[in-house]
Design a protein around this motif. Structure first.
Motif, mmCIF file in Angstrom:
data_model
loop_
_atom_site.group_PDB
_atom_site.id
_atom_site.type_symbol
_atom_site.label_atom_id
_atom_site.label_comp_id
_atom_site.label_asym_id
_atom_site.label_seq_id
_atom_site.Cartn_x
_atom_site.Cartn_y
_atom_site.Cartn_z
ATOM 1 N N SER A 322 0.697 -1.115 0.142
ATOM 2 C CA SER A 322 0.082 -0.067 -0.029
ATOM 3 C C SER A 322 0.767 1.289 0.009
ATOM 4 C CB SER A 322 -1.099 0.114 1.259
ATOM 5 O OG SER A 322 -1.867 -1.130 1.122
ATOM 6 N N GLY A 323 2.015 1.288 0.385
ATOM 7 C CA GLY A 323 3.026 2.450 0.560
ATOM 8 C C GLY A 323 3.569 2.575 -0.805
ATOM 9 N N GLY A 324 3.605 1.448 -1.623
ATOM 10 C CA GLY A 324 4.277 1.477 -3.146
ATOM 11 C C GLY A 324 5.609 0.952 -3.069
ATOM 12 N N VAL A 325 6.256 0.494 -4.326
ATOM 13 C CA VAL A 325 7.329 -0.109 -4.454
ATOM 14 C C VAL A 325 7.983 0.230 -5.849
ATOM 15 C CG1 VAL A 325 8.538 -2.482 -4.927
ATOM 16 C CG2 VAL A 325 6.824 -2.533 -3.242
ATOM 17 N N GLU A 326 9.326 0.597 -5.688
ATOM 18 C CA GLU A 326 9.502 1.008 -7.121
ATOM 19 C C GLU A 326 11.034 0.940 -6.912
ATOM 20 O OE1 GLU A 326 9.950 5.690 -7.346
ATOM 21 O OE2 GLU A 326 8.834 5.752 -5.775
ATOM 22 N N ASN A 327 11.872 0.682 -8.093
ATOM 23 C CA ASN A 327 13.306 0.768 -8.401
ATOM 24 C C ASN A 327 13.794 -0.364 -7.445
ATOM 25 O OD1 ASN A 327 13.049 3.156 -9.764
ATOM 26 N ND2 ASN A 327 13.969 4.388 -8.044
ATOM 27 N N VAL A 328 13.327 -1.714 -8.060
ATOM 28 C CA VAL A 328 13.948 -2.801 -7.524
ATOM 29 C C VAL A 328 14.936 -3.637 -8.874
ATOM 30 C CG1 VAL A 328 13.517 -5.237 -6.630
ATOM 31 C CG2 VAL A 328 12.152 -3.196 -5.831
ATOM 32 N N PHE A 329 15.963 -4.026 -8.490
ATOM 33 C CA PHE A 329 16.794 -4.601 -9.372
ATOM 34 C C PHE A 329 17.449 -6.092 -8.871
ATOM 35 C CE2 PHE A 329 21.321 -4.334 -11.626
ATOM 36 C CZ PHE A 329 20.894 -5.174 -12.821
ATOM 37 N N VAL A 330 17.138 -7.030 -9.654
ATOM 38 C CA VAL A 330 17.645 -8.297 -9.075
ATOM 39 C C VAL A 330 18.575 -8.601 -10.417
ATOM 40 C CG1 VAL A 330 16.986 -10.720 -8.904
ATOM 41 C CG2 VAL A 330 15.690 -8.954 -7.987
ATOM 42 N N ASN A 331 19.674 -8.959 -10.130
ATOM 43 C CA ASN A 331 20.808 -9.417 -11.176
ATOM 44 C C ASN A 331 21.642 -10.650 -10.694
ATOM 45 O OD1 ASN A 331 22.081 -8.728 -13.622
ATOM 46 N ND2 ASN A 331 23.713 -8.134 -12.220
ATOM 47 N N ASN A 332 21.852 -11.347 -11.676
ATOM 48 C CA ASN A 332 22.849 -12.580 -11.320
ATOM 49 C C ASN A 332 22.432 -13.461 -10.141
ATOM 50 O OD1 ASN A 332 24.828 -14.124 -12.509
ATOM 51 N ND2 ASN A 332 26.366 -13.172 -10.851
ATOM 52 N N CYS A 333 21.375 -13.707 -10.086
ATOM 53 C CA CYS A 333 20.645 -14.501 -8.990
ATOM 54 C C CYS A 333 20.259 -16.068 -9.665
ATOM 55 C CB CYS A 333 19.767 -13.966 -8.128
ATOM 56 S SG CYS A 333 20.033 -12.565 -7.378
ATOM 57 N N HIS A 334 20.358 -17.095 -8.901
ATOM 58 C CA HIS A 334 20.249 -18.377 -9.455
ATOM 59 C C HIS A 334 19.457 -19.491 -8.701
ATOM 60 C CE1 HIS A 334 22.506 -16.682 -13.018
ATOM 61 N NE2 HIS A 334 23.191 -16.427 -11.941
ATOM 62 N N THR A 335 18.950 -20.365 -9.143
ATOM 63 C CA THR A 335 18.737 -21.482 -8.326
ATOM 64 C C THR A 335 19.451 -22.573 -8.918
ATOM 65 O OG1 THR A 335 16.842 -22.505 -9.580
ATOM 66 C CG2 THR A 335 16.387 -20.647 -7.918
ATOM 67 N N THR A 336 19.299 -23.831 -8.505
ATOM 68 C CA THR A 336 19.886 -24.873 -9.342
ATOM 69 C C THR A 336 18.652 -25.780 -10.026
ATOM 70 O OG1 THR A 336 19.289 -26.523 -7.296
ATOM 71 C CG2 THR A 336 21.436 -25.627 -7.566
ATOM 72 N N ASP A 337 18.908 -26.679 -10.952
ATOM 73 C CA ASP A 337 17.767 -27.110 -11.821
ATOM 74 C C ASP A 337 16.753 -28.026 -10.959
ATOM 75 O OD1 ASP A 337 18.759 -25.957 -14.089
ATOM 76 O OD2 ASP A 337 19.869 -27.773 -14.820
ATOM 77 N N ASN A 358 6.461 0.232 -9.398
ATOM 78 C CA ASN A 358 6.920 0.617 -10.841
ATOM 79 C C ASN A 358 8.646 0.696 -10.843
ATOM 80 O OD1 ASN A 358 7.373 2.613 -12.968
ATOM 81 N ND2 ASN A 358 7.751 4.125 -11.418
ATOM 82 N N ASN A 359 8.880 0.065 -11.895
ATOM 83 C CA ASN A 359 10.323 -0.163 -12.092
ATOM 84 C C ASN A 359 11.060 -1.267 -11.619
ATOM 85 O OD1 ASN A 359 10.393 2.142 -13.849
ATOM 86 N ND2 ASN A 359 11.446 3.455 -12.361
ATOM 87 N N ILE A 360 10.525 -2.531 -12.021
ATOM 88 C CA ILE A 360 11.273 -3.832 -11.381
ATOM 89 C C ILE A 360 12.049 -4.435 -12.659
ATOM 90 C CG2 ILE A 360 10.640 -6.040 -10.549
ATOM 91 C CD1 ILE A 360 9.602 -3.491 -8.808
ATOM 92 N N TYR A 361 13.270 -4.290 -12.208
ATOM 93 C CA TYR A 361 14.302 -5.002 -13.330
ATOM 94 C C TYR A 361 14.835 -6.410 -12.723
ATOM 95 C CZ TYR A 361 14.285 -0.005 -14.901
ATOM 96 O OH TYR A 361 13.931 1.300 -15.812
ATOM 97 N N VAL A 362 14.738 -7.152 -13.615
ATOM 98 C CA VAL A 362 15.261 -8.648 -13.354
ATOM 99 C C VAL A 362 16.265 -9.024 -14.393
ATOM 100 C CG1 VAL A 362 14.725 -10.901 -12.917
ATOM 101 C CG2 VAL A 362 13.372 -9.016 -11.920
ATOM 102 N N SER A 363 17.608 -9.364 -14.392
ATOM 103 C CA SER A 363 18.337 -9.692 -15.360
ATOM 104 C C SER A 363 19.389 -10.653 -14.951
ATOM 105 C CB SER A 363 19.063 -8.445 -15.942
ATOM 106 O OG SER A 363 20.031 -7.848 -14.786
ATOM 107 N N ASN A 364 19.497 -11.565 -16.121
ATOM 108 C CA ASN A 364 20.644 -12.628 -15.687
ATOM 109 C C ASN A 364 20.477 -13.481 -14.574
ATOM 110 O OD1 ASN A 364 22.256 -11.409 -17.882
ATOM 111 N ND2 ASN A 364 22.995 -9.842 -16.343
#
Length: 457
Positions: A322-337, A358-364
């Motif tokens: 309810s307060g908002g979520v913005e500018n989250v960046f997840v990079n180079n995170c992994h699980t096993t198969d 607003n602005n959720i980025y997930v890469s690699n």
């Protein structure tokens, strides 16, 4: 008159002297973090020049919960009085009750140290200013609790562990618990002062968080292991400038999220192993009127180089939003198969939440077996609240600017499922190089009420 003036000078010189001493003892460092959005440098404390205070010098005895609890409190008090200090937990197992941190204190766990937290709820009284599933209240103290502190740390190669006997029983949520949860919900809407929202009674059974950093700034969590938790494992609440790195977290009980940043800002999470019974990381920002009044979004959160061994989602956003979520960046995170999750990314809200995403980025990012998909967005997630209480005030959640790049799962039903609200569609979702190795469903991307959805290389 001359003596009176001298007394005033001496009186007001005391806090100034203490402040200067604290600033000279603790070195506040900062780390610059690269992100797809403007990210401020994150400040955290360095206790390298501070005096080390062993709890054994304050009366701690292995196997004696009372003496050890008192010794930790005395050592923390002394470190705080000195303007900065390292409270050392030596090698061995130390049974304790609640630990309350104070400003300018580093709780340090030596290699081979185990700080074992009692399962007796009475050891977490008196009640403290806390929250439960996004609603503020007075509840049992978190096992490690920091309130309105500056320059605090928990470090070392040791371990903190929770005894789970009673908390396992409480996690079944008996009728008294649900009635208290309903009562708290109405008190929040009626703006009842938090001091009057007492949730410690004979039947509420509100389990405490393991670590709660509440209204604090300049925080370092580095190096230690966490084993078991009554409720959410690490809860960052209304706090800012936090570095959390090199932790090993295992908690497979009910509601055992690994990390819950809630209405917190400027957070770096790196090189952490999550092995959870619920979401690995769940970014939150208060439930309904709490978030609307506070108007403090969870913002500027970077999560990188982490491993998820188990959990419902690698990254969840919501439902308390309810307060908002913005500018989250997840990079180079992994699980096993072999890891089985629901989704890699899951954004969840409902008509009672309001706020925004607003602005959720997930890469690699790579994940194993997903029960559902790589990306899920749902706008009608209510869980136990659906039949517990009615919608008092309807506020929809704008969700926009979701970017996934180079994200894959070994297997899933679909790549994405976005179930937006008809009155307020989800906007701007981009999937680049997002794939599923083995897809069991008939439709790759499932969409309802989405504007500007794109996929590509």
């Amino acid at each position: 008159m001359k003596n009176a003036a001298l007394s005033l000078i001496l009186l007001f010189s005391i806090p100034l002297f203490a402040s200067n001493k604290a600033e000279g003892t603790i070195n506040v460092k900062s780390v610059n973090v690269t992100a797809p959005f403007k990210m401020p440098a994150i400040k955290y404390p360095d206790f390298a020049k501070c005096k080390r205070l062993s709890i054994t010098d304050f009366g701690a005895v292995r196997g004696d919960k009372g003496k050890t609890t008192q010794a930790i409190a005395k050592a923390i008090e002394e470190a705080n009085k000195q303007g900065g200090g390292v409270v050392v937990i030596p090698e061995g197992e130390w049974l304790t009750g609640a630990v309350h941190l104070k400003s300018n204190v580093n709780l340090h766990l030596n290699k081979g140290a185990v700080l074992l937290f009692s399962e007796n709820p009475k050891d977490y009284l008196p009640a403290v200013h806390s929250s439960w599933e996004g609603l503020e209240c007075y509840n049992y103290s978190p096992l490690i609790y920091a309130y309105q502190c500056k320059n605090i740390a928990i470090t070392g190669q040791g371990e903190i562990r929770a005894k789970m006997d009673v908390w396992k029983i409480w996690s079944k949520r008996p009728s008294g618990h649900m009635n208290s949860l309903k009562r708290l919900y109405y008190m929040a809407y009626e703006n009842v002062p938090v001091a009057q929202r007492m949730m410690v009674n004979g039947s509420a059974n509100f389990r405490p968080q393991f670590i709660q950093i509440n209204r604090c700034e300049n925080v370092l969590l580095d190096g230690f292991k966490i084993r078991n938790s009554p409720f959410w494992t690490v809860h960052l609440y209304l706090s800012k400038d936090i570095v959390m790195r090199n932790l090993d977290i295992y908690a497979h009980g009910h509601n055992n999220d690994g990390l819950d940043p809630e209405m917190s800002q400027n957070v770096l999470v790196e090189n952490v192993v999550f092995d959870q019974g619920d979401d690995a990381i769940a970014v939150k920002s208060g439930r309904a009127p709490e978030g609307w009044r506070t108007q403090t979004p969870s913002k500027n959160i970077v999560i990188r180089n982490c491993t998820m061994k188990n959990g419902h989602q690698l990254l969840a956003v919501g439902t308390e939003i309810s307060g908002g979520v913005e500018n989250v960046f997840v990079n180079n995170c992994h699980t096993t198969d072999s890891v089985k999750m629901f989704n890699i990314v899951f954004i969840k809200t409902n008509e009672r939440m309001g706020g925004y995403v607003n602005n959720i980025y997930v890469s690699n990012v790579s994940g194993g077996k997903m029960d559902y998909g790589v990306l899920g967005i749902e706008t009608d997630v209510l869980y136990q609240w659906k039949d517990l209480v009615p919608t008092i005030e309807k506020r929809l959640t704008p969700i926009k600017n979701i970017y996934l790049d180079n994200v894959k799962a070994s297997s899933a039903k679909f790549v994405s499922r976005i179930l937006g609200n008809k009155e307020l569609p989800v906007e701007n979702v981009s999937l680049k190089n997002v794939s599923v190795g083995t897809m069991s469903g008939n439709q790759k991307n499932i969409q309802e009420n989405v504007i500007n959805f794109s996929t590509g290389k």
